[in-house]
Design a protein around this motif. Structure first.
Motif, short mmCIF file in Angstrom:
data_model
loop_
_atom_site.label_atom_id
_atom_site.label_comp_id
_atom_site.label_asym_id
_atom_site.label_seq_id
_atom_site.Cartn_x
_atom_site.Cartn_y
_atom_site.Cartn_z
N ALA A 229 0.84 -1.19 0.00
CA ALA A 229 0.00 0.00 0.00
C ALA A 229 0.88 1.25 0.00
CB ALA A 229 -0.92 -0.02 1.22
N THR A 230 1.83 1.32 0.92
CA THR A 230 2.61 2.56 1.05
C THR A 230 3.82 2.57 0.12
OG1 THR A 230 3.82 1.67 2.95
CG2 THR A 230 1.82 2.93 3.41
N ASP B 150 10.89 -6.04 -3.27
CA ASP B 150 9.90 -6.80 -2.49
C ASP B 150 10.34 -8.25 -2.38
OD1 ASP B 150 6.77 -5.94 -1.69
OD2 ASP B 150 7.26 -8.09 -1.61
N ARG B 151 10.05 -8.84 -1.23
CA ARG B 151 10.47 -10.24 -1.06
C ARG B 151 9.51 -11.19 -1.74
NH1 ARG B 151 9.49 -11.04 5.49
NH2 ARG B 151 7.26 -10.83 5.39
N VAL C 274 4.05 -10.12 -1.52
CA VAL C 274 3.77 -10.12 -2.95
C VAL C 274 3.76 -8.64 -3.37
CG1 VAL C 274 1.26 -10.08 -2.45
CG2 VAL C 274 2.02 -10.91 -4.64
N GLY D 45 -0.50 -5.93 1.07
CA GLY D 45 -1.84 -6.17 1.61
C GLY D 45 -2.97 -5.69 0.71
N HIS E 192 -5.22 -8.62 -1.74
CA HIS E 192 -6.31 -9.52 -1.37
C HIS E 192 -7.14 -8.95 -0.22
CE1 HIS E 192 -4.21 -9.79 2.16
NE2 HIS E 192 -4.49 -11.01 2.51
N GLY F 31 -10.69 -4.08 1.31
CA GLY F 31 -10.71 -2.78 0.66
C GLY F 31 -11.66 -1.77 1.30
N TRP F 32 -11.98 -1.93 2.58
CA TRP F 32 -12.69 -0.85 3.27
C TRP F 32 -11.77 0.35 3.18
CZ3 TRP F 32 -15.59 -2.07 8.43
CH2 TRP F 32 -16.15 -3.34 8.41
N ASN G 48 -12.20 -10.18 0.40
CA ASN G 48 -11.30 -10.40 1.52
C ASN G 48 -10.56 -11.73 1.43
OD1 ASN G 48 -10.54 -9.14 4.03
ND2 ASN G 48 -11.37 -10.96 4.99
N VAL H 134 15.13 -8.15 1.82
CA VAL H 134 16.03 -7.17 2.43
C VAL H 134 16.35 -7.60 3.86
CG1 VAL H 134 16.33 -4.77 3.15
CG2 VAL H 134 15.18 -5.29 0.99
N PHE I 61 -4.93 -7.56 10.43
CA PHE I 61 -3.69 -7.26 9.70
C PHE I 61 -3.41 -5.76 9.66
CE2 PHE I 61 -5.91 -10.93 8.06
CZ PHE I 61 -4.98 -11.94 8.16
N THR J 206 -5.71 1.90 5.96
CA THR J 206 -4.83 1.94 4.79
C THR J 206 -4.96 3.21 3.97
OG1 THR J 206 -4.94 -0.45 4.80
CG2 THR J 206 -3.96 0.56 2.88
C1 LIG Z 1 -7.18 -10.14 4.51
C2 LIG Z 1 -6.86 -8.69 4.71
C3 LIG Z 1 -7.88 -7.76 4.57
C4 LIG Z 1 -7.59 -6.41 4.75
N1 LIG Z 1 -8.60 -5.53 4.55
C5 LIG Z 1 -8.35 -4.21 4.73
C6 LIG Z 1 -9.39 -3.27 4.51
O1 LIG Z 1 -10.50 -3.62 4.16
N2 LIG Z 1 -9.11 -1.95 4.71
C7 LIG Z 1 -7.87 -1.52 5.11
O2 LIG Z 1 -7.68 -0.32 5.28
N3 LIG Z 1 -6.87 -2.40 5.31
C8 LIG Z 1 -7.08 -3.73 5.13
N4 LIG Z 1 -6.07 -4.63 5.33
C9 LIG Z 1 -4.77 -4.12 5.80
C10 LIG Z 1 -3.91 -3.58 4.68
O3 LIG Z 1 -3.64 -4.63 3.78
C11 LIG Z 1 -2.63 -3.02 5.26
O4 LIG Z 1 -2.95 -1.99 6.17
C12 LIG Z 1 -1.70 -2.44 4.21
O5 LIG Z 1 -1.42 -3.33 3.18
C13 LIG Z 1 -0.40 -2.02 4.86
O6 LIG Z 1 0.41 -1.36 3.91
P1 LIG Z 1 1.99 -1.37 4.03
O7 LIG Z 1 2.49 -0.61 2.88
O8 LIG Z 1 2.36 -0.91 5.39
O9 LIG Z 1 2.43 -2.88 3.97
P2 LIG Z 1 2.09 -4.02 2.90
O10 LIG Z 1 0.99 -3.62 2.02
O11 LIG Z 1 1.97 -5.26 3.69
O12 LIG Z 1 3.40 -4.09 2.02
C14 LIG Z 1 4.62 -4.46 2.58
C15 LIG Z 1 5.45 -5.13 1.51
O13 LIG Z 1 6.78 -5.20 1.98
C16 LIG Z 1 7.32 -6.44 1.64
N5 LIG Z 1 8.38 -6.74 2.59
C17 LIG Z 1 8.26 -6.91 3.94
N6 LIG Z 1 9.45 -7.17 4.48
C18 LIG Z 1 10.35 -7.16 3.47
C19 LIG Z 1 11.75 -7.36 3.40
N7 LIG Z 1 12.47 -7.61 4.50
N8 LIG Z 1 12.34 -7.32 2.19
C20 LIG Z 1 11.62 -7.05 1.07
N9 LIG Z 1 10.31 -6.83 1.08
C21 LIG Z 1 9.68 -6.89 2.27
C22 LIG Z 1 6.17 -7.41 1.68
O14 LIG Z 1 6.41 -8.53 0.85
C23 LIG Z 1 5.00 -6.56 1.22
O15 LIG Z 1 4.76 -6.70 -0.17
C24 LIG Z 1 -6.30 -5.99 5.11
C25 LIG Z 1 -5.28 -6.93 5.23
C26 LIG Z 1 -5.55 -8.27 5.04
C27 LIG Z 1 -4.43 -9.25 5.18
#
Ligand SMILES: Cc1cc2nc3c(=O)[nH]c(=O)nc-3n(C[C@H](O)[C@H](O)[C@H](O)COP(=O)(O)OP(=O)(O)OC[C@H]3O[C@@H](n4cnc5c(N)ncnc54)[C@H](O)[C@@H]3O)c2cc1C
Lengths: 205, 563
Positions: free
Chosen positions: B18-19, B38-39, B91, B95, B98, B101-102, B215, B249, B478, B524
């Protein structure tokens, strides 16, 4: 398997040996067939674990994805039969269904414990009951998976599970008519992943 | 896959979720030379389906717990046990591949919890270093770039927004209609929950059908918004963004002046590679970003990088999804509903703001949903094997719905992420250990809100209502935040108001790690806006040698330039 008593064989069950087995031997498969048939019985509509081919699902899963659970399956099956022999004078599959239910109830914790995180090292050290409690929880969880999974995994044969609950498969689109309020959804033909993969939804040109 | 030391770049971003996906777009479109790592693999819509075993019961998207576990304990007195706590997908897209998406907005009160509630015993509330008004332009940018559906004006207490929703909501499902009718009876302001998807042609995307597993499943239709199908391709199209997948990483490298120099990762073939960059951005999720900083300890930073305050990992917050279910003697779920977003159709923000007569502070978003898919559906108390279970499967599956909530999690300093002293991942690196016990306020909040949800189900005509009670946090939403609190004071916080580490002047953490307190909504959208804001600062000021700090006084803050 030393504890198998040949005299107590039940009639060959529908779900067993149709496909052959990758991991379980015939005795193990027979015990699992009897167990899973108590978890989702065939009565009264012929929509049970046996008809769904759940033992085939278990066999594929334990041979592959759940390989770390191979030990608890092997040991659990042996212990279950020893326990039944000592307590009821026959291996599990040789008992009446009501006796089978009683035995399984002893190992039922009442909650669907997650099977994740096998701890095979502790198997030998534990007394019989905790192992059988965990083993039953795992078989129960995997039986539900085999009952309601897509048929590609070996279970839910002929959509037996999905017919039971009224689920049309993981379809990606419906017609305007099917989506209209009041439409009788039970009339929608059930589609498997294989059906869907052949359909246009999955072609991304 | 590259080997040794590829050429240095302007920015390296760890994570493409996401970020990290947001950062990839904002920075590459502004002309910076960016590498994203990304891993996980880069999967596309043709990889996806509604296969419940693959996505829900096995780990096609999320890390394999046998290789990459976490540990969890409630407090110091316990030894942390192996746990699949809050395992976000590994992936490209993270997050957002899959998710349900609220996509609700936060409310102004979320940013000033300390000002509103003061020193709450047992909690460590704080104000954010910026306000809702500061973030509003970025919330709007994300909604309009990413694609989002909602109903303007439906939430009576919605805060100011500068633009309407880009797309109208999906039509209500059967259980959604039951929820709306019940809320009307009880005079509760109910409305569609904003969702990250498109319902009309939008920026080159055409919603093909108004159905889809949400979801936990990847979406084969491209209708749902995720960074892997929007921001990542847009970043790649600039020619300024290089994506390296299947690269893990392991640590951040710091030079002798204390600046971040780059990151070291293992590529798909297990080879160690160092990527140097002028600016290092962490966007690995609040648990993994904190872990990476802790793993990057050196002689000069013995307690972990960016941790001179000792606050790294502390005040970690995680929502818990808890719910009440209702069993009806009529069908409340059509098979289609599973695909029309089974986690969302109808919600309410009515109970969001503090009302101390309820006996607790804060509040949470609530939402109606069906109970799940055939293998993993949830109806507490139903028999799990034998004839009774079979009857329940047949009679209850389409006759049940639930009303859930994202349980608020007050920041507590002892709730934290650190490195497990004994458990290591398959590569020999210590795993993240989570220590978390819900504050008594949140237990009271859960109890009150679930009773309210039960009342709504009752009004909807349920013949039997059951609530799950909240005991311990399992990480089942999550949602991860707070592990690198941001603020003005370097002795009390890890990041400054631009998400830059106080200790390391070219290291940013742009995921939820910086959130001083959790929100009462899914986080998110706020995370992505937070990341966008930080990245505009990086591109427009930091990269041009014009970094500046905000004044801590709110009045001055509102006038600060640009962001
Ligand atoms: C089933 C499910 C439903 C959800 N539904 C909602 C919802 O409806 N609304 C909502 O607001 N949020 C929802 N979320 C939460 C949302 O997915 C997360 O808040 C969001 O993805 C977080 O963003 P992020 O960028 O912090 O991390 P992520 O999106 O998790 O991305 C982190 C990335 O970093 C990579 N990474 C991690 N460590 C390493 C490393 N050491 N080296 C290389 N790559 C690495 C990972 O592979 C991943 O791709 C849901 C989550 C799940 C699992």
């Amino acid at each position: 398997m030393t504890n198998h008593s040949p005299g107590s064989a039940s009639p060959p069950a529908a779900g067993v040996n149709l496909d052959g087995f990758m991991f379980f031997n015939a005795t193990e498969a027979r015990t699992l067939d009897a167990m899973t048939a108590r978890i989702v019985p065939s009565e009264p509509d012929g929509l049970g674990a046996r008809e769904a081919g759940v033992v085939t699902y278990l066999d594929h899963a334990v041979a592959g994805y759940f390989r770390e659970l191979q030990s608890i399956y092997r040991v659990g099956l042996q212990r279950l039969d020893s326990y039944c022999l000592a307590k009821a004078g026959a291996v599990f599959a040789g008992l009446s269904v009501s006796r089978q239910d009683e035995i399984l109830r002893e190992f039922d914790t009442g909650i669907g414990v997650s099977a994740a995180g096998a701890d095979t090292e502790r198997l030998e050290a534990d007394s019989v009951e905790p192992i059988l409690t965990r083993f039953f929880a795992i078989v129960r969880e995997h039986t539900i998976q085999g009952m309601f999974c897509d048929p590609i995994y070996g279970g839910n044969r002929d959509f037996v599970g999905w017919k039971l609950i009224g689920f049309p498969g993981a379809q990606w689109e419906y017609t305007e008519e099917q989506m209209r309020p009041g439409f009788d959804a039970t009339t929608i033909p059930i589609l498997s992943l294989a059906d869907l993969q052949r359909s246009r939804v999955f072609r991304h040109d | 896959m590259g080997s040794g030391t590829p050429s240095p770049v302007d920015v390296v971003i760890v994570g493409t979720g996401a970020t990290g996906g947001t950062a990839a777009k904002v920075l590459s479109e502004r002309g910076l030379n960016v590498v994203g790592i990304d891993r996980g693999p880069y999967l596309t819509p043709k990889d996806f389906s509604g296969d419940e075993i693959k996505y829900v019961n096995r780990n096609f998207l999320v890390p394999d717990v046998l290789l990459n576990p976490r540990t969890y304990r409630q407090d110091e007195s316990e030894t942390a046990e192996l746990s699949a706590f809050s395992l976000l997908p590994q992936v490209v897209g993270g997050g957002t591949v899959h998710w349900a998406g609220w996509f609700p907005r936060p409310k102004p009160s979320d940013f000033i919890q300390h000002s509103l509630h003061g020193d709450v015993p047992g909690a460590s509330l704080a104000d954010w270093p910026y306000s809702y008004e500061d973030l509003e332009p970025f919330l709007t940018k994300v909604e309009w770039a990413f694609g989002c559906a909602g109903l303007d004006g439906a939430d009576r207490n919605a805060p100011y927004r500068s633009r309407p929703y880009p797309n109208p909501p999906m039509p209500p499902t059967k259980f959604g209609r039951a929820f709306y009718r019940a809320c009307q009876k009880l005079d509760i302001n109910a409305h569609p929950i904003p969702q990250a998807l498109v319902t009309q042609p939008f920026r080159g995307r055409k919603p093909k059908h108004l159905t889809g597993f949400w979801n936990l499943y990847g979406d084969p239709s491209g209708m749902r918004s995720g960074t892997a199908t929007t921001f990542i391709p847009e970043a790649l199209a600039t020619g300024n963004y290089e994506l390296r997948t299947d690269c893990y990483v392991q640590r951040i490298v710091v030079d002798r002046h204390g600046n971040a120099e780059g990151v070291i990762y293992l590529d798909a073939d297990g080879e160690e590679v160092e990527q140097k960059a002028s600016i290092v951005i962490l966007a690995a999720g609040a648990i993994e970003s904190a872990r990476l900083l802790l793993l990057s300890a050196t002689e000069r930073h013995p307690d972990g990088l960016a941790n001179s305050s000792g606050m790294l990992g502390k005040n970690a917050t995680f929502h818990e999804y808890v719910y009440a279910t209702g069993l009806f003697d009529r069908e409340v779920c059509e098979p289609f509903d599973g695909y029309a977003g089974h986690y969302l159709s109808g919600g309410s923000m009515q109970f969001y703001e503090t009302d101390e007569r309820r006996g607790h502070i804060c509040g949470s978003i609530i939402g109606a949903s069906q109970v799940g898919h055939p293998i993993n559906w949830m109806l507490p108390g139903r028999p799990v094997w034998g004839e009774a279970a079979k009857r329940a499967d047949r009679d209850y599956f389409r006759h049940s719905m639930k009303i859930g909530m994202c349980l608020h999690d007050l920041a507590v300093e002892s709730n934290r992420v650190d490195l497990d002293p004994t458990v290591k991942d398959a590569w020999g690196m210590p795993v993240a250990r989570i220590t978390h016990r819900s504050h008594s306020n949140d237990l009271a909040l859960a109890k009150w809100q679930l009773a309210k949800n039960a009342e709504i189900l009752d009004a909807a005509g349920a013949k039997q209502v059951t609530s799950v009670s909240h005991q311990r946090c399992t990480g089942n939403t999550f949602h991860q935040h707070g592990t690198a609190r941001m603020g003005f004071d370097p002795s009390k916080t890890v990041l400054n108001e631009w998400c830059e580490a106080h200790d390391v002047p070219n290291l940013y953490v742009i995921d939820g790690s910086g959130f001083p307190t959790a929100l009462g909504v899914n986080p998110t959208l706020t995370m992505m806006a937070h990341a966008w804001r930080a990245c505009e600062f990086i591109a427009d000021y930091h990269a041009k040698g014009r970094k500046f700090r905000l004044d801590r006084r709110p009045a001055a803050r509102n006038n600060a330039g640009g962001a």
